[in-house]
Design a protein around this motif. Sequence first.
Motif, short mmCIF file in Angstrom:
data_model
loop_
_atom_site.label_atom_id
_atom_site.label_comp_id
_atom_site.label_asym_id
_atom_site.label_seq_id
_atom_site.Cartn_x
_atom_site.Cartn_y
_atom_site.Cartn_z
N TYR A 51 0.81 -1.11 -0.07
CA TYR A 51 0.01 0.09 -0.07
C TYR A 51 0.93 1.35 -0.32
N THR A 52 1.92 1.42 0.84
CA THR A 52 2.62 2.47 0.83
C THR A 52 3.43 2.80 -0.36
N ALA A 53 4.06 1.69 -1.02
CA ALA A 53 4.93 1.68 -2.11
C ALA A 53 3.87 2.12 -3.33
N SER A 54 2.72 1.67 -3.28
CA SER A 54 1.77 2.06 -4.45
C SER A 54 1.22 3.67 -4.20
N MET A 55 1.06 3.96 -3.01
CA MET A 55 0.95 5.27 -2.70
C MET A 55 1.87 6.52 -3.26
N PHE A 56 3.01 5.92 -3.03
CA PHE A 56 4.24 6.65 -3.33
C PHE A 56 4.42 6.74 -4.85
N LEU A 57 4.15 5.72 -5.55
CA LEU A 57 4.33 5.63 -6.94
C LEU A 57 3.19 6.40 -7.61
N CYS A 58 2.05 6.33 -7.17
CA CYS A 58 0.85 7.34 -7.63
C CYS A 58 1.28 8.61 -7.50
N GLY A 59 1.92 9.13 -6.36
CA GLY A 59 2.33 10.50 -6.06
C GLY A 59 3.14 10.86 -7.13
N ALA A 60 4.47 9.81 -7.32
CA ALA A 60 5.48 10.30 -8.30
C ALA A 60 4.95 10.19 -9.74
N VAL A 61 3.86 9.77 -9.85
CA VAL A 61 3.10 9.72 -11.29
C VAL A 61 2.56 10.92 -11.44
N ALA A 62 1.66 11.47 -10.59
CA ALA A 62 0.78 12.61 -10.49
C ALA A 62 1.52 13.83 -10.36
N ILE A 63 2.54 13.97 -9.78
CA ILE A 63 3.21 15.14 -9.77
C ILE A 63 3.56 15.70 -11.17
N PRO A 64 4.59 14.82 -11.80
CA PRO A 64 5.12 15.47 -13.23
C PRO A 64 3.85 15.50 -14.14
N ALA A 65 3.14 14.54 -14.10
CA ALA A 65 1.94 14.77 -14.99
C ALA A 65 1.30 15.81 -14.94
N GLY A 66 0.88 16.35 -13.71
CA GLY A 66 0.17 17.43 -13.19
C GLY A 66 0.97 18.75 -13.91
N HIS A 67 2.08 18.57 -13.57
CA HIS A 67 3.02 20.03 -14.14
C HIS A 67 2.97 19.92 -15.87
N LEU A 68 3.02 18.74 -16.20
CA LEU A 68 3.01 18.62 -17.86
C LEU A 68 1.56 19.18 -18.23
N GLY A 69 0.70 18.65 -17.47
CA GLY A 69 -0.83 19.15 -17.69
C GLY A 69 -1.20 20.58 -17.55
N ARG A 70 -0.71 21.02 -16.56
CA ARG A 70 -0.68 22.57 -16.43
C ARG A 70 -0.06 23.55 -17.61
#
Length: 120
Positions: A51-70
Motif C-alpha cells: 500500500y505504501t509503495a503504491s501510494m508513493f508511486l501514484c504520487g510520483a506519477v501524478a506530480i510530473p503529469a500534473g505539471h505537464l498538464g498545467r
Amino acid sequence: MTGDTGQAAAASAVVRNTPARIGFWAAGAGVSLILAIVMTPMFWLMWGGFYTASMFLCGAVAIPAGHLGRRRGKRLGGHDRGAALFAIVTGWLLILCSLTLLVAYAGLMAGLGFLVGSAN
C-alpha cells in the motif's frame, strides 16, 4: 464540400490534455489506496509495504503529469488545468502520507524490538 471541411474542423477541435488526465487518474488511485487503508486496517498490517509503495508511486506519477498538464492546458486555453492542479496537490499529499506511513511503520518495528529486547 463545405460540410466535409466543417466536420473535419469540428473533429480536430476536440482537444485532449492527456498529461492532466493521467495525473488526475493517478491521484485518484492514490486517494483510493488511502481509503482502502482506512477501511481495511488489517490488510494494511498484512500488506503495508504494498500500500505504501503504491501510494508513493501514484504520487510520483501524478506530480510530473500534473505539471505537464498545467503547461499544456495553458497552451490549450485552460483545458483541464483544474484536473492538473488537483493532480499536483494530491500527488504531494500522497508522497507525504506514504513517507509518514514509512516512519510510523519503522517506529512501530523499533518499538517492538525494544520491548522484546527489554523483556529478555
